[in-house]
Design an enzyme around this catalytic site. Structure first.
Site, PDB file in Angstrom:
ATOM      1  N   ASP A 149      94.161  61.921  55.377  1.00 10.80           N
ATOM      2  CA  ASP A 149      93.323  62.569  54.366  1.00 10.80           C
ATOM      3  C   ASP A 149      92.243  61.669  53.750  1.00 10.80           C
ATOM      4  OD1 ASP A 149      94.806  60.950  52.540  1.00 10.80           O
ATOM      5  OD2 ASP A 149      96.265  62.546  52.197  1.00 10.80           O
ATOM      6  N   CYS A 173      76.596  70.816  72.872  1.00 11.53           N
ATOM      7  CA  CYS A 173      76.782  70.779  74.333  1.00 11.53           C
ATOM      8  C   CYS A 173      77.788  71.827  74.798  1.00 11.53           C
ATOM      9  CB  CYS A 173      77.239  69.383  74.775  1.00 11.53           C
ATOM     10  SG  CYS A 173      78.984  69.084  74.469  1.00 11.53           S
ATOM     11  N   ALA A 229     105.470  59.898  43.084  1.00 10.70           N
ATOM     12  CA  ALA A 229     104.753  58.630  43.286  1.00 10.70           C
ATOM     13  C   ALA A 229     103.738  58.351  42.182  1.00 10.70           C
ATOM     14  CB  ALA A 229     104.077  58.644  44.652  1.00 10.70           C
ATOM     15  N   THR A 243     107.194  58.469  52.236  1.00 14.84           N
ATOM     16  CA  THR A 243     107.415  58.797  53.651  1.00 14.84           C
ATOM     17  C   THR A 243     108.897  59.046  53.899  1.00 14.84           C
ATOM     18  OG1 THR A 243     107.247  58.070  55.956  1.00 14.84           O
ATOM     19  CG2 THR A 243     107.406  56.321  54.324  1.00 14.84           C
ATOM     20  N   CYS A 249      81.316  65.560  75.064  1.00 11.98           N
ATOM     21  CA  CYS A 249      80.284  64.508  75.100  1.00 11.98           C
ATOM     22  C   CYS A 249      80.554  63.372  74.122  1.00 11.98           C
ATOM     23  CB  CYS A 249      78.908  65.114  74.816  1.00 11.98           C
ATOM     24  SG  CYS A 249      78.687  65.607  73.095  1.00 11.98           S
ATOM     25  N   HIS A 291      97.853  57.117  62.074  1.00 13.60           N
ATOM     26  CA  HIS A 291      97.754  58.382  62.830  1.00 13.60           C
ATOM     27  C   HIS A 291      96.312  58.891  62.881  1.00 13.60           C
ATOM     28  CE1 HIS A 291     102.325  59.182  62.070  1.00 13.60           C
ATOM     29  NE2 HIS A 291     102.107  58.411  63.109  1.00 13.60           N
TER      30      HIS A 291
HETATM   31  P1  OAD Z   1     107.143  63.770  55.508  1.00 11.19           P
HETATM   32  O1  OAD Z   1     106.660  65.126  55.143  1.00 11.19           O
HETATM   33  O2  OAD Z   1     108.071  63.647  56.668  1.00 11.19           O
HETATM   34  O3  OAD Z   1     107.878  63.116  54.252  1.00 11.19           O
HETATM   35  C1  OAD Z   1     107.340  63.179  52.959  1.00 11.19           C
HETATM   36  C2  OAD Z   1     108.193  62.304  52.062  1.00 11.19           C
HETATM   37  O4  OAD Z   1     107.587  62.285  50.796  1.00 11.19           O
HETATM   38  C3  OAD Z   1     109.623  62.790  51.876  1.00 11.19           C
HETATM   39  O5  OAD Z   1     110.527  61.703  52.020  1.00 11.19           O
HETATM   40  C4  OAD Z   1     109.642  63.341  50.445  1.00 11.19           C
HETATM   41  O6  OAD Z   1     110.892  63.140  49.805  1.00 11.19           O
HETATM   42  C5  OAD Z   1     108.579  62.491  49.793  1.00 11.19           C
HETATM   43  N1  OAD Z   1     107.871  63.112  48.646  1.00 11.19           N
HETATM   44  C6  OAD Z   1     107.516  64.404  48.451  1.00 11.19           C
HETATM   45  N2  OAD Z   1     106.816  64.546  47.316  1.00 11.19           N
HETATM   46  C7  OAD Z   1     106.698  63.307  46.777  1.00 11.19           C
HETATM   47  C8  OAD Z   1     106.061  62.778  45.608  1.00 11.19           C
HETATM   48  N3  OAD Z   1     105.374  63.553  44.738  1.00 11.19           N
HETATM   49  N4  OAD Z   1     106.160  61.449  45.381  1.00 11.19           N
HETATM   50  C9  OAD Z   1     106.835  60.626  46.241  1.00 11.19           C
HETATM   51  N5  OAD Z   1     107.443  61.072  47.355  1.00 11.19           N
HETATM   52  C10 OAD Z   1     107.375  62.385  47.630  1.00 11.19           C
HETATM   53  O7  OAD Z   1     105.829  62.872  55.688  1.00 11.19           O
HETATM   54  P2  OAD Z   1     105.645  61.532  56.524  1.00 11.19           P
HETATM   55  O8  OAD Z   1     106.806  60.628  56.392  1.00 11.19           O
HETATM   56  O9  OAD Z   1     104.301  61.022  56.174  1.00 11.19           O
HETATM   57  O10 OAD Z   1     102.585  62.880  61.993  1.00 11.19           O
HETATM   58  O11 OAD Z   1     105.590  62.101  58.003  1.00 11.19           O
HETATM   59  C11 OAD Z   1     105.292  61.235  59.050  1.00 11.19           C
HETATM   60  C12 OAD Z   1     104.504  61.935  60.118  1.00 11.19           C
HETATM   61  O12 OAD Z   1     105.148  63.154  60.495  1.00 11.19           O
HETATM   62  C13 OAD Z   1     103.114  62.421  59.699  1.00 11.19           C
HETATM   63  O13 OAD Z   1     102.143  61.409  59.715  1.00 11.19           O
HETATM   64  C14 OAD Z   1     102.823  63.496  60.704  1.00 11.19           C
HETATM   65  C15 OAD Z   1     104.159  64.199  60.646  1.00 11.19           C
HETATM   66  O14 OAD Z   1     104.518  64.989  61.679  1.00 11.19           O
HETATM   67  C16 OAD Z   1     101.715  63.411  62.850  1.00 11.19           C
HETATM   68  O15 OAD Z   1     101.105  64.428  62.614  1.00 11.19           O
HETATM   69  C17 OAD Z   1     101.564  62.638  64.133  1.00 11.19           C
END
Ligand code: OAD
Length: 254
Positions: A104, A150, A232, A188, A130, A119
């Site tokens: 983002d 194109c 967060a 994450t 192209c 990612h």
């Molecule tokens: P996830 O959606 O798997 O995890 C989000 C995490 O954020 C979870 O552990 C939640 O508990 C936590 N969370 C939610 N709200 C929050 C807040 N306000 N403050 C702090 N934490 C919070 O997202 P990612 O771990 O980023 O890949 O997912 C990894 C990858 O999976 C992404 O980059 C994407 C996805 O499929 C691709 O598209 C290749």
């Protein structure tokens, strides 16, 4: 509160802090996460909409269902206090690099200058025929899928499932993870490899691992030394206040 103070102490006495961020850090900016309640993958099967095979087979379907919605959300999103907090930590010389799984662009918008986009990103699109690039905000969606002059189809510069991590992002992430003394792991689920390996690598190299998340993850209690549980943006606000108190750098940090 005591734990936040303790973490602030670690940060002010560190020499090299790296952050690994995921979708959770952007939730307070109005971007939904992938997993868990309200997550994108609750509504869509990632293999049907977010794999390179799915995109190549039917780009119009992936554009209609997933990418046009993502564009709407990302076009209007602004950094929240968690992004801004990490930018402040860079400004005062504590945080060196962010490895983000997010596409983002909100870390750069908040002011961080060394962001590894593990990612890829959604800020740019590329013609599959192209290679002409266009910034996402100027991409018109009056025709789905959007096409180049194109006639080729535009795809985002982010990594679909089934694609390689950009090689430079991969080797730089491994390098900074192996050399930091603290890794902040923010928002994450640590479910997707190889990004989820970066805290493991940092830990093996002797770093302290601090998670900030609304819930525990597979890293909690094994790889991470501490978890600050909560949203967060809210946690980061308190953490920055504590860092300010310890480092007495108030004018520089604001
Ligand atoms: P996830 O959606 O798997 O995890 C989000 C995490 O954020 C979870 O552990 C939640 O508990 C936590 N969370 C939610 N709200 C929050 C807040 N306000 N403050 C702090 N934490 C919070 O997202 P990612 O771990 O980023 O890949 O997912 C990894 C990858 O999976 C992404 O980059 C994407 C996805 O499929 C691709 O598209 C290749």
């Amino acid at each position: 509160m005591d734990l936040i103070k303790k973490v602030a102490g670690y940060l002010t006495s560190s020499r090299d802090v790296v952050a690994l961020t995921g979708a959770g850090i952007s939730v307070e900016s109005g971007i939904p996460p992938f997993r868990g309640k309200g997550g994108v993958w609750e509504r869509f099967d990632p293999m049907e909409y977010a794999s390179i095979q799915a995109f190549e087979k039917d780009p119009a379907k992936v554009w209609r269902v997933l990418l046009s919605e993502l564009k709407k959300v990302v076009d209007r999103a602004e950094p929240n206090n968690a992004h801004k907090g990490l930018a402040k930590l860079e400004k005062i010389g504590i945080l060196k690099t962010i490895i983000t799984q997010n596409v983002d662009g909100l870390h750069q918008k908040a002011g961080n200058t060394d962001v590894i986009e593990f990612h890829g990103n959604f800020a740019w699109h590329r013609c599959m025929n192209c290679d002409h690039r266009t910034d996402t905000q100027s991409l018109m969606l009056d025709q789905i899928p959007p096409t180049c002059d194109c006639g080729g189809i535009f795809r985002p510069e982010c990594v679909f499932f089934g694609e390689m991590i950009p090689p430079e992002a991969m080797w730089r992430s491994r390098h900074v993870a192996s050399n930091c003394d603290i890794m902040l792991v923010v928002g994450t689920s640590a479910n997707v490899e190889p990004a989820a390996y970066m805290p493991v690598l940092a830990k093996k190299s002797g770093a302290k691992i601090i998670e900030i998340n609304t819930e525990t993850t597979p890293l909690t209690g094994h790889i991470s030394d501490h978890i600050l549980l909560g949203r967060a943006g809210e946690i980061m606000d308190i953490l920055i206040t504590e860092v300010k108190n310890l480092s007495q750098l108030e004018p520089a940090i604001d």
